[in-house]
Design an enzyme around this catalytic site. Structure first.
Site, mmCIF file in Angstrom:
data_model
loop_
_atom_site.group_PDB
_atom_site.id
_atom_site.type_symbol
_atom_site.label_atom_id
_atom_site.label_comp_id
_atom_site.label_asym_id
_atom_site.label_seq_id
_atom_site.Cartn_x
_atom_site.Cartn_y
_atom_site.Cartn_z
ATOM 1 N N ASP A 135 0.866 -1.109 0.163
ATOM 2 C CA ASP A 135 0.048 -0.088 -0.041
ATOM 3 C C ASP A 135 0.837 1.329 0.110
ATOM 4 O O ASP A 135 1.511 1.606 1.045
ATOM 5 C CB ASP A 135 -0.696 0.053 1.079
ATOM 6 C CG ASP A 135 -1.923 1.173 1.144
ATOM 7 O OD1 ASP A 135 -1.892 2.032 0.214
ATOM 8 O OD2 ASP A 135 -2.661 1.437 2.241
ATOM 9 N N TYR A 192 -10.206 14.142 -6.801
ATOM 10 C CA TYR A 192 -9.156 13.583 -7.626
ATOM 11 C C TYR A 192 -8.275 14.828 -8.064
ATOM 12 O O TYR A 192 -7.082 14.594 -8.138
ATOM 13 C CB TYR A 192 -9.606 12.842 -8.976
ATOM 14 C CG TYR A 192 -8.829 12.220 -9.784
ATOM 15 C CD1 TYR A 192 -8.178 11.044 -9.482
ATOM 16 C CD2 TYR A 192 -8.566 12.912 -10.883
ATOM 17 C CE1 TYR A 192 -7.292 10.487 -10.504
ATOM 18 C CE2 TYR A 192 -7.489 12.184 -11.835
ATOM 19 C CZ TYR A 192 -7.151 10.985 -11.648
ATOM 20 O OH TYR A 192 -6.089 10.279 -12.419
#
Length: 231
Positions: free
Chosen positions: A48, A140
């Site tokens: 991750d 985003y």
């Protein structure tokens, strides 16, 4: 050249996988970080990228087994369309942790050794939406805009030490990140682009590989292969 080691995050699919293939074609030994395991990477590690401890451990392992990382391309990320009022705070934070935090974690892990050797290249992956904005994509676009800010700041800090930091900011690209129903795939939108089509991941990989290999005078540059969406 055959012994040079490159690191690519988001290596299991999309732009990251295309960068892996292009750098390998150029003779780099490529290690990939991704949540998913990829069989197309010489040395893949499930990580991750938002977790600095996992990133540090993975890069230390890669350098023990393959050698010193001389280039890093940070393509890991995810995407969603959500009206700004409906974005959960957890998703705001996750966007920043993955896109901005993932780049920062890799840079902090590889830049000191690159600077000590006096050479290295780091490429972040931003987005055309960080430049032009997008409806329903505030989280985003904000995260990708932060990538540009970090790239430019690190470029100033690290260039005197021989480490080049740059970014690519692709427009809509034909990867699994964009589902079939995405508005960016609609013919009506594609007809507004001067190029008339989306980019292919292999084309974005060429831009990233250029910044790694040939773009030796590029410092803090943002190359945006976006089919003419933003000029």
């Amino acid at each position: 050249m055959a012994e040079r080691v490159a690191l690519v995050t988001g290596a299991a699919s999309g732009i990251g996988a295309a960068v892996v293939a292009e750098l390998a074609r150029r003779g780099w030994r490529v290690a990939g970080l991704d949540l998913r395991h990829s069989t197309d990477v010489e040395h893949g590690v499930s990580v991750d990228v938002a977790d600095p401890t996992q990133v540090n451990a993975a890069i230390a392992r890669i350098e023990r087994e393959l050698g010193q990382v001389e280039a890093a391309v940070c393509a890991a990320g995810h995407y969603a369309i959500t009206p700004v009022a409906d974005i959960p705070w957890t998703e705001w934070r996750r966007m920043l942790r993955v896109h901005l935090g993932g780049l920062l974690n890799v840079c902090r892990a590889v830049a000191p050794a690159m600077a000590e050797r006096g050479r290295g290249a780091i490429v972040g992956v931003s987005s055309e939406l960080a430049i032009g904005g997008g409806d329903g994509e505030a989280h985003y676009a904000a995260a990708k805009g932060a990538v540009i800010g970090l790239v430019r700041a690190l470029a100033v800090e690290l260039a005197p030490l021989g480490v080049r930091v740059n970014a690519v900011a692709p427009g809509p690209t034909d990867t699994p990140l964009l589902p079939p129903e995405s508005p960016w795939r609609r013919p009506a939108y594609l007809q507004t682009l001067p190029a008339g089509r989306m980019s292919r991941p292999e084309e974005i990989a060429l831009a990233a590989a250029y910044l790694v290999d040939e773009g030796t005078f590029c410092v803090g540059e943002i190359i945006s292969p976006n089919a003419g969406a933003v000029i």
